[in-house]
Design a protein around this motif. Structure first.
Motif, mmCIF file in Angstrom:
data_model
loop_
_atom_site.group_PDB
_atom_site.id
_atom_site.type_symbol
_atom_site.label_atom_id
_atom_site.label_comp_id
_atom_site.label_asym_id
_atom_site.label_seq_id
_atom_site.Cartn_x
_atom_site.Cartn_y
_atom_site.Cartn_z
ATOM 1 N N ARG A 1 6.753 0.362 -3.742
ATOM 2 C CA ARG A 1 6.291 -0.988 -4.276
ATOM 3 C C ARG A 1 4.610 -1.221 -3.870
ATOM 4 O O ARG A 1 3.887 -1.594 -4.992
ATOM 5 N N LEU A 2 4.171 -0.593 -2.816
ATOM 6 C CA LEU A 2 2.610 -0.982 -2.812
ATOM 7 C C LEU A 2 2.013 0.168 -3.834
ATOM 8 O O LEU A 2 0.917 -0.423 -4.376
ATOM 9 N N ASN A 3 2.454 1.402 -4.150
ATOM 10 C CA ASN A 3 1.772 2.133 -5.011
ATOM 11 C C ASN A 3 1.971 1.534 -6.409
ATOM 12 O O ASN A 3 1.197 1.669 -7.187
ATOM 13 N N THR A 4 3.162 0.905 -6.640
ATOM 14 C CA THR A 4 3.505 0.300 -7.978
ATOM 15 C C THR A 4 2.553 -0.735 -8.236
ATOM 16 O O THR A 4 1.842 -0.864 -9.486
ATOM 17 N N PHE A 5 2.244 -1.489 -7.186
ATOM 18 C CA PHE A 5 1.148 -2.782 -7.211
ATOM 19 C C PHE A 5 -0.213 -2.226 -7.696
ATOM 20 O O PHE A 5 -0.744 -2.826 -8.604
ATOM 21 N N ARG A 6 -0.462 -1.248 -6.944
ATOM 22 C CA ARG A 6 -1.813 -0.574 -6.904
ATOM 23 C C ARG A 6 -1.933 -0.070 -8.634
ATOM 24 O O ARG A 6 -3.099 -0.251 -8.991
ATOM 25 N N VAL A 7 -0.800 0.851 -8.783
ATOM 26 C CA VAL A 7 -0.887 1.365 -10.411
ATOM 27 C C VAL A 7 -1.302 0.130 -11.377
ATOM 28 O O VAL A 7 -1.959 0.216 -12.272
ATOM 29 N N LEU A 8 -0.406 -0.958 -11.162
ATOM 30 C CA LEU A 8 -0.507 -2.056 -12.041
ATOM 31 C C LEU A 8 -1.806 -2.684 -12.171
ATOM 32 O O LEU A 8 -2.376 -3.129 -13.005
ATOM 33 N N VAL A 9 -2.435 -2.573 -10.934
ATOM 34 C CA VAL A 9 -3.719 -3.180 -10.697
ATOM 35 C C VAL A 9 -4.693 -2.698 -11.638
ATOM 36 O O VAL A 9 -5.466 -3.149 -12.404
ATOM 37 N N ARG A 10 -4.619 -1.131 -11.328
ATOM 38 C CA ARG A 10 -5.438 -0.314 -12.442
ATOM 39 C C ARG A 10 -5.322 -0.392 -13.943
ATOM 40 O O ARG A 10 -6.171 -0.055 -14.622
#
Length: 118
Positions: A18-27
């Motif tokens: 979920r943290l990685n998902t959030f970071r991908v979406l921020v990018r």
């Protein structure tokens, strides 16, 4: 933001996918990404990604919209701003000069260009 909403956001982000998902979406702001593309980028099965996106969505960290046959996910930057604001609301007991390094770190890595500033 109240404590329970902040805890819900932190709980949602306290899992690696979920943290990685959030970071991908921020990018990928502001366009967002379809769920299948997020799963592909993170090498996560589609049904697993769907579950993780549901957790992030219920925590208010992501929003979705239907586009044809896909669901496009985006980060809720307002919710993240509220969450960060909750963390630093009482920063340094009213001595803002002590919080300056923190605030400097929170500045975006890509400030708006002069053409986009109104």
């Amino acid at each position: 933001m109240d404590t329970n909403k902040a805890l819900e956001a932190f709980a949602a982000l306290s899992q690696a996918t979920r943290l990685n998902t959030f970071r991908v979406l921020v990018r990928h702001e502001p366009e967002g990404l379809p769920a299948g593309e997020i799963a592909r980028l993170l090498d996560v099965p589609h049904n697993t990604m769907s579950t993780h996106l549901g957790v992030l969505s219920r925590a208010g960290l992501v929003v979705s919209r239907r586009q044809s046959r896909s669901i496009i996910y985006r980060v809720s930057l307002n919710h993240m701003r509220e969450t960060l604001g909750f963390l630093v609301r009482d920063c340094c007991a009213g001595r803002p000069e002590l919080c300056e390094p923190l605030l400097e770190d929170l500045k975006p890595c890509c400030p708006p260009s002069k053409e986009t500033v109104s």
